[in-house]
Design an enzyme around this catalytic site. Structure first.
Site, PDB file in Angstrom:
ATOM      1  N   HIS A 112       1.351   5.275  20.479  1.00  0.00           N
ATOM      2  CA  HIS A 112       1.267   6.029  19.230  1.00  0.00           C
ATOM      3  C   HIS A 112      -0.221   6.257  18.987  1.00  0.00           C
ATOM      4  O   HIS A 112      -0.892   5.481  18.319  1.00  0.00           O
ATOM      5  CB  HIS A 112       1.894   5.255  18.072  1.00  0.00           C
ATOM      6  CG  HIS A 112       1.682   5.903  16.734  1.00  0.00           C
ATOM      7  ND1 HIS A 112       2.104   7.178  16.445  1.00  0.00           N
ATOM      8  CD2 HIS A 112       1.085   5.444  15.601  1.00  0.00           C
ATOM      9  CE1 HIS A 112       1.776   7.486  15.208  1.00  0.00           C
ATOM     10  NE2 HIS A 112       1.145   6.451  14.675  1.00  0.00           N
ATOM     11  N   ARG A 171       7.945  14.718  14.485  1.00  0.00           N
ATOM     12  CA  ARG A 171       7.012  15.830  14.262  1.00  0.00           C
ATOM     13  C   ARG A 171       7.168  16.907  15.326  1.00  0.00           C
ATOM     14  O   ARG A 171       7.136  18.105  15.020  1.00  0.00           O
ATOM     15  CB  ARG A 171       5.572  15.301  14.268  1.00  0.00           C
ATOM     16  CG  ARG A 171       5.174  14.540  13.018  1.00  0.00           C
ATOM     17  CD  ARG A 171       3.830  13.853  13.203  1.00  0.00           C
ATOM     18  NE  ARG A 171       3.362  13.262  11.946  1.00  0.00           N
ATOM     19  CZ  ARG A 171       2.439  12.310  11.869  1.00  0.00           C
ATOM     20  NH1 ARG A 171       1.877  11.849  12.980  1.00  0.00           N
ATOM     21  NH2 ARG A 171       2.068  11.830  10.699  1.00  0.00           N
ATOM     22  N   ARG A 218     -12.732   2.176  16.168  1.00  0.00           N
ATOM     23  CA  ARG A 218     -11.323   1.837  16.306  1.00  0.00           C
ATOM     24  C   ARG A 218     -11.163   0.368  16.692  1.00  0.00           C
ATOM     25  O   ARG A 218     -10.226  -0.298  16.253  1.00  0.00           O
ATOM     26  CB  ARG A 218     -10.691   2.744  17.366  1.00  0.00           C
ATOM     27  CG  ARG A 218      -9.184   2.618  17.485  1.00  0.00           C
ATOM     28  CD  ARG A 218      -8.644   3.667  18.451  1.00  0.00           C
ATOM     29  NE  ARG A 218      -7.195   3.584  18.550  1.00  0.00           N
ATOM     30  CZ  ARG A 218      -6.546   2.776  19.382  1.00  0.00           C
ATOM     31  NH1 ARG A 218      -7.247   1.963  20.167  1.00  0.00           N
ATOM     32  NH2 ARG A 218      -5.237   2.763  19.436  1.00  0.00           N
ATOM     33  N   GLY A 236       0.830  -1.199   0.000  1.00  0.00           N
ATOM     34  CA  GLY A 236       0.000   0.000   0.000  1.00  0.00           C
ATOM     35  C   GLY A 236       0.862   1.245   0.000  1.00  0.00           C
ATOM     36  O   GLY A 236       2.060   1.195  -0.318  1.00  0.00           O
ATOM     37  N   ASN A 237       0.269   2.382   0.362  1.00  0.00           N
ATOM     38  CA  ASN A 237       1.007   3.644   0.310  1.00  0.00           C
ATOM     39  C   ASN A 237       2.252   3.627   1.186  1.00  0.00           C
ATOM     40  O   ASN A 237       3.323   4.055   0.761  1.00  0.00           O
ATOM     41  CB  ASN A 237       0.093   4.798   0.733  1.00  0.00           C
ATOM     42  CG  ASN A 237      -1.016   5.052  -0.266  1.00  0.00           C
ATOM     43  OD1 ASN A 237      -0.775   5.145  -1.463  1.00  0.00           O
ATOM     44  ND2 ASN A 237      -2.241   5.161   0.216  1.00  0.00           N
ATOM     45  N   VAL A 238       2.120   3.118   2.424  1.00  0.00           N
ATOM     46  CA  VAL A 238       3.263   3.111   3.328  1.00  0.00           C
ATOM     47  C   VAL A 238       4.317   2.114   2.861  1.00  0.00           C
ATOM     48  O   VAL A 238       5.516   2.415   2.848  1.00  0.00           O
ATOM     49  CB  VAL A 238       2.824   2.796   4.767  1.00  0.00           C
ATOM     50  CG1 VAL A 238       4.035   2.636   5.684  1.00  0.00           C
ATOM     51  CG2 VAL A 238       1.921   3.902   5.298  1.00  0.00           C
ATOM     52  N   ASP A 295       6.080  10.623  15.774  1.00  0.00           N
ATOM     53  CA  ASP A 295       5.569  11.686  16.644  1.00  0.00           C
ATOM     54  C   ASP A 295       6.717  12.522  17.204  1.00  0.00           C
ATOM     55  O   ASP A 295       6.628  13.754  17.272  1.00  0.00           O
ATOM     56  CB  ASP A 295       4.764  11.080  17.795  1.00  0.00           C
ATOM     57  CG  ASP A 295       3.705  10.122  17.303  1.00  0.00           C
ATOM     58  OD1 ASP A 295       2.605  10.577  16.969  1.00  0.00           O
ATOM     59  OD2 ASP A 295       3.998   8.915  17.227  1.00  0.00           O
TER      60      ASP A 295
END
Length: 316
Positions: free
Chosen positions: A180, A156, A93, A17-19, A153
């Protein structure tokens, strides 16, 4: 097993996938791997990504890039797991957790059967719960199953502080620990810029220290939601973080990184969460206990209980 002239490194990525694709591309650009194997249930998607990556290879590093099966994990120094469903509108979730836990339960035994000496690096979300499940399923030592945790994180937060202070983020030492997720916390009591406490640095600017710290963390905590709202997913940041973890492993750096591993944290047993761990060629190792401020210790305990509740919900 690891990189040198006689033993080229193979790395397998589960999930195209994208990741997974972005991680393959970042890994190619890094030159860390002699061989990259991309594995996905959607064979056409994986083959397409491999074709595209191979066309980029002549401009980067000579790398063998193939679309494989679980048998091709054999000999891989590291297997990166990025496979998993994304949360859909109206989906809880917990529903997402159960779906991705089943995916992990299918993947990990196949990987460990074919690559019993590998290191598992988990990026699928919720990463802490799935890191713990991967460890239990693998039978590996705790050190050889690690999640990307709060590495992104932390990156960031350092970026955001760097922007506000006009300081290179590499000079800022401020960690995000715990889950996370929404219960993560910044360790402000230990944060510093080139050894100077962060609060003291802020005071030299004459700005409101507490307000800037609060705003910086809120921006960090909400970053993923904002990015997903604008572009539909996050992939560049996490893929760069994964490759940085891979580099620390392959180069045997003993670098302290906020990766997620299983253990006992803040008195809560049998969870996985992020604290600074020493990352080297044998995996991730807990070597220091950070002296947290009392309110930070309480927040970490709450974060650990949040993860524990998610783990317990899988057994209900």
């Amino acid at each position: 097993m690891f990189s040198n002239d006689l033993h080229p490194v193979k790395i397998a990525i589960i999930g195209a996938g994208n990741v997974g694709a972005s991680t393959g591309y970042a890994l190619l650009l890094s030159g860390l791997a002699a061989e990259i194997v991309l594995i996905d249930l959607n064979r056409d998607k994986a083959e397409g990504e491999v074709m595209d990556l191979n066309h980029a290879a002549p401009f980067t590093h000579q790398t063998k890039i193939t679309c494989g099966n679980y048998e091709d994990c054999a000999g891989a120094a590291i297997v990166i797991i990025t496979a998993g469903a994304n949360q859909k509108p109206g989906q809880s979730r917990l529903d997402l957790l159960r779906i991705n836990a089943k995916i992990i339960e299918d993947i990990v035994p196949k990987v460990t059967q074919n690559a019993p000496s590998t290191i598992l690096l988990v990026a699928s979300n919720p990463v802490d719960v799935l890191t713990y499940r991967s460890w239990k399923l693998s039978g590996f030592p705790q050190s050889r199953v690690l999640g990307s945790g709060t590495v992104l994180d932390t990156g960031r937060l350092r970026y955001t502080l760097g922007q506000r202070l006009n300081v290179d983020p590499s000079n800022i030492h401020a960690d995000v620990v715990g889950e996370h997720g929404d219960s993560e916390l910044p360790v402000w009591s230990r944060a510093n810029i080139s050894g100077n406490p962060l609060a003291e640095f802020y005071q030299t600017t004459g700005e409101d220290v507490q307000q800037i710290m609060k705003e910086s963390f809120q921006e960090t905590k909400n970053a993923a939601y904002e990015i997903i709202n604008k572009k539909g997913m996050t992939d560049f940041g996490i893929s760069a973080g994964l490759v940085r973890i891979v580099e620390a492993i392959l180069r045997d750096e003993n670098t302290l990184m906020t990766v997620s591993t299983a253990g006992t944290f803040a008195g809560v047993q049998d969870v996985a969460l992020s604290m600074p761990k020493k990352v080297n060629r044998t995996g991730a190792h807990h070597v220091i206990d950070i002296k947290l401020a009392p309110e930070e210790g309480q927040a970490l305990e709450k974060s650990a209980h949040t993860i524990k509740a998610s783990l317990d919900s899988l057994n209900e």
